[in-house]
Design an enzyme around this catalytic site. Sequence first.
Site, PDB file in Angstrom:
ATOM      1  N   LYS A 122      30.175 -13.372 -40.670  1.00  0.00           N
ATOM      2  CA  LYS A 122      29.303 -12.204 -40.488  1.00  0.00           C
ATOM      3  C   LYS A 122      28.796 -12.223 -39.055  1.00  0.00           C
ATOM      4  O   LYS A 122      28.769 -13.270 -38.409  1.00  0.00           O
ATOM      5  CB  LYS A 122      28.112 -12.271 -41.454  1.00  0.00           C
ATOM      6  CG  LYS A 122      27.458 -10.931 -41.710  1.00  0.00           C
ATOM      7  CD  LYS A 122      28.171 -10.101 -42.769  1.00  0.00           C
ATOM      8  CE  LYS A 122      27.611  -8.715 -42.866  1.00  0.00           C
ATOM      9  NZ  LYS A 122      28.133  -7.975 -44.022  1.00  0.00           N
ATOM     10  N   ASP A 162      28.818  -2.797 -40.973  1.00  0.00           N
ATOM     11  CA  ASP A 162      27.749  -3.102 -41.926  1.00  0.00           C
ATOM     12  C   ASP A 162      26.622  -2.143 -41.544  1.00  0.00           C
ATOM     13  O   ASP A 162      26.883  -1.104 -40.901  1.00  0.00           O
ATOM     14  CB  ASP A 162      27.319  -4.574 -41.830  1.00  0.00           C
ATOM     15  CG  ASP A 162      26.392  -5.000 -42.980  1.00  0.00           C
ATOM     16  OD1 ASP A 162      26.888  -5.303 -44.068  1.00  0.00           O
ATOM     17  OD2 ASP A 162      25.146  -5.012 -42.797  1.00  0.00           O
TER      18      ASP A 162
HETATM   19  P1  NDP Z   1      24.035   2.032 -43.219  1.00  0.00           P
HETATM   20  O1  NDP Z   1      23.465   1.592 -41.953  1.00  0.00           O
HETATM   21  O2  NDP Z   1      25.126   3.013 -43.262  1.00  0.00           O
HETATM   22  O3  NDP Z   1      22.863   2.546 -44.181  1.00  0.00           O
HETATM   23  C1  NDP Z   1      21.747   1.765 -44.490  1.00  0.00           C
HETATM   24  C2  NDP Z   1      20.754   2.640 -45.214  1.00  0.00           C
HETATM   25  O4  NDP Z   1      19.708   1.833 -45.744  1.00  0.00           O
HETATM   26  C3  NDP Z   1      20.118   3.664 -44.326  1.00  0.00           C
HETATM   27  O5  NDP Z   1      19.910   4.823 -45.084  1.00  0.00           O
HETATM   28  C4  NDP Z   1      18.793   2.993 -43.957  1.00  0.00           C
HETATM   29  O6  NDP Z   1      17.768   3.888 -43.572  1.00  0.00           O
HETATM   30  C5  NDP Z   1      18.466   2.362 -45.281  1.00  0.00           C
HETATM   31  N1  NDP Z   1      17.478   1.303 -45.134  1.00  0.00           N
HETATM   32  C6  NDP Z   1      17.472   0.283 -44.250  1.00  0.00           C
HETATM   33  N2  NDP Z   1      16.408  -0.492 -44.439  1.00  0.00           N
HETATM   34  C7  NDP Z   1      15.721   0.065 -45.445  1.00  0.00           C
HETATM   35  C8  NDP Z   1      14.532  -0.256 -46.117  1.00  0.00           C
HETATM   36  N3  NDP Z   1      13.818  -1.334 -45.757  1.00  0.00           N
HETATM   37  N4  NDP Z   1      14.138   0.558 -47.128  1.00  0.00           N
HETATM   38  C9  NDP Z   1      14.866   1.642 -47.506  1.00  0.00           C
HETATM   39  N5  NDP Z   1      16.000   1.999 -46.901  1.00  0.00           N
HETATM   40  C10 NDP Z   1      16.426   1.212 -45.902  1.00  0.00           C
HETATM   41  O7  NDP Z   1      24.500   0.667 -43.960  1.00  0.00           O
HETATM   42  P2  NDP Z   1      25.534   0.484 -45.151  1.00  0.00           P
HETATM   43  O8  NDP Z   1      25.437   1.608 -46.111  1.00  0.00           O
HETATM   44  O9  NDP Z   1      26.838   0.129 -44.568  1.00  0.00           O
HETATM   45  O10 NDP Z   1      24.968  -0.851 -45.814  1.00  0.00           O
HETATM   46  C11 NDP Z   1      23.959  -0.845 -46.825  1.00  0.00           C
HETATM   47  C12 NDP Z   1      23.964  -2.182 -47.532  1.00  0.00           C
HETATM   48  O11 NDP Z   1      25.251  -2.403 -48.116  1.00  0.00           O
HETATM   49  C13 NDP Z   1      23.696  -3.404 -46.651  1.00  0.00           C
HETATM   50  O12 NDP Z   1      23.016  -4.381 -47.423  1.00  0.00           O
HETATM   51  C14 NDP Z   1      25.101  -3.927 -46.348  1.00  0.00           C
HETATM   52  O13 NDP Z   1      25.108  -5.306 -46.042  1.00  0.00           O
HETATM   53  C15 NDP Z   1      25.783  -3.659 -47.692  1.00  0.00           C
HETATM   54  N6  NDP Z   1      27.233  -3.594 -47.635  1.00  0.00           N
HETATM   55  C16 NDP Z   1      27.876  -2.690 -46.830  1.00  0.00           C
HETATM   56  C17 NDP Z   1      29.254  -2.637 -46.833  1.00  0.00           C
HETATM   57  C18 NDP Z   1      29.990  -1.594 -46.069  1.00  0.00           C
HETATM   58  O14 NDP Z   1      31.211  -1.504 -46.288  1.00  0.00           O
HETATM   59  N7  NDP Z   1      29.370  -0.798 -45.231  1.00  0.00           N
HETATM   60  C19 NDP Z   1      30.056  -3.596 -47.615  1.00  0.00           C
HETATM   61  C20 NDP Z   1      29.286  -4.433 -48.488  1.00  0.00           C
HETATM   62  C21 NDP Z   1      27.924  -4.447 -48.455  1.00  0.00           C
HETATM   63  P3  NDP Z   1      17.394   4.161 -42.035  1.00  0.00           P
HETATM   64  O15 NDP Z   1      18.370   5.215 -41.604  1.00  0.00           O
HETATM   65  O16 NDP Z   1      15.993   4.597 -42.058  1.00  0.00           O
HETATM   66  O17 NDP Z   1      17.589   2.847 -41.304  1.00  0.00           O
END
Ligand code: NDP
Length: 449
Positions: A122, A162
């Site tokens: 990572k 991510d």
């Molecule tokens: P993105 O950056 O695309 O989206 C993250 C989202 O989470 C945004 O809407 C963000 O809001 C929100 N967010 C962040 N912090 C908080 C918080 N404290 N409370 C509420 N909302 C929050 O990331 P991903 O969708 O790619 O990733 C999301 C999760 O999935 C992570 O844990 C990642 O590790 C996991 N993941 C992702 C994969 C992938 O293929 N992308 C694969 C496997 C796991 P804001 O815009 O305000 O920051």
Amino acid sequence: MSEGLQFVKDRDPHEPEFIQSVTEVYESLKVVLDAEAAYRKAKIFERLVEPERMVIFRVPWQDDKGEYHVNRGFRVQWNSAIGPYKGGCRFHPSVNLSIMKFLAFEQTFKNSLTTLPMGGGKGGSDFDPKGRSDDEVMRFCQSFMTEMFRHIGPNTDVPAGDMGVGAREIGYMFGTYRRIKNEFTGVLTGKGMSYGGSWIRPEATGYGNVYFAGEMAEAAGRTLKGAVCMVSGSGNVAQFTLEKLLQVGAKPVSASDSSGSIYVADGFTAEMIAFLKNLKNVKRGRIKEMADAFPNVEYIPFDGKAGPGVQWNHKADCAFPSATQNEINEADAQNMINNGVWLVSEGSNMSTTLGGIGVFQENKILYGPAKASNAGGVATSGLEMSQNSMRYLWTPEEVDQKLKNIMVTIHKTCLDTAAKYGRPGDYVLGANAAGFIKVAEAMLAQGLV
Ligand code: NDP
């Protein structure tokens, strides 16, 4: 207590997320370690809680006004016993070594579960892309890759996206790697379709999570059809979770960002999901704007006493946390149970605190831990690597079918492994034990390295 767990607590007391993830895995693995003397003798667990390599580097970059900035970059290469290191890069101001280590540790078990030959890693930076122009993001990505390129390669370490790292950032990083190395290789996944990407990779984590949840429901004689589903986040994982839930006939009712959540009592429509994708991926706006655009959308800011916990306090059948780690605590888990939730399937990594997991397990609800339920993303990255090696492109239907098959296999592996160790239906034990055993066997075979 295992030497390994105590070793981590003594050596890294300032790394709470890492200790949390090791504790969760260790609790599950006790039965496996008790049963397998060879793993204990070879100190497999103790070796597995220490990464093979960690790189921390300076990332200097210049903003649009000409001002200089310095961020910290990381690449944690956890374990390569079963394949090249593989795992995403996260750009978020909260990024630190503890978060990088927990993500890389978890990734090792998850990648093992996918059935594909990928080790765990990572990376990322405490850079915050929010509010930055495309040019600023490009300059940052170029600077980040100017150091990271030394440590990665298609047979060594293959990063992906991510939080905060999507198609735009992958494009800039790939371009920089290609220029420095003068080679076009599958060194990153999540690439665009015009330069070596795979169909369904953007969709894969969210779609895969819904496939996994569908399997859990079916195994328990239930269905997602008609189920009221809460979703958190509004990024890559959340968007495609909402989309697939709608496609399978469920009723997704919520989403969020770090400022607040939205609730749609009569459920999201396809038009609302399309609006959300444009809002987040193109306009890079806030979720509050959904309430301005649709009269039936209620916006609930996270500024009250309950904080982000308010997003879990709705009557619902299922929950798909898809934002960030520890977004469900013990009180949130209890609220969910009181509100009728019977299934939780994690899209985000380590969505639930140890206390929250305890509540789910005591109440015997269907609980899919991230290592299993969100493995579809990295599995499809693995399929992107295969296509890059073959210089070939499968159709979207072929990739989607392979993703589905992988999620069905992961689900069955979890159930079979949990039953083998005397805890039928325990997906946490199943995912941790199955992911561990494959890596442990490879480490045993390869000697003390
Ligand atoms: P993105 O950056 O695309 O989206 C993250 C989202 O989470 C945004 O809407 C963000 O809001 C929100 N967010 C962040 N912090 C908080 C918080 N404290 N409370 C509420 N909302 C929050 O990331 P991903 O969708 O790619 O990733 C999301 C999760 O999935 C992570 O844990 C990642 O590790 C996991 N993941 C992702 C994969 C992938 O293929 N992308 C694969 C496997 C796991 P804001 O815009 O305000 O920051």
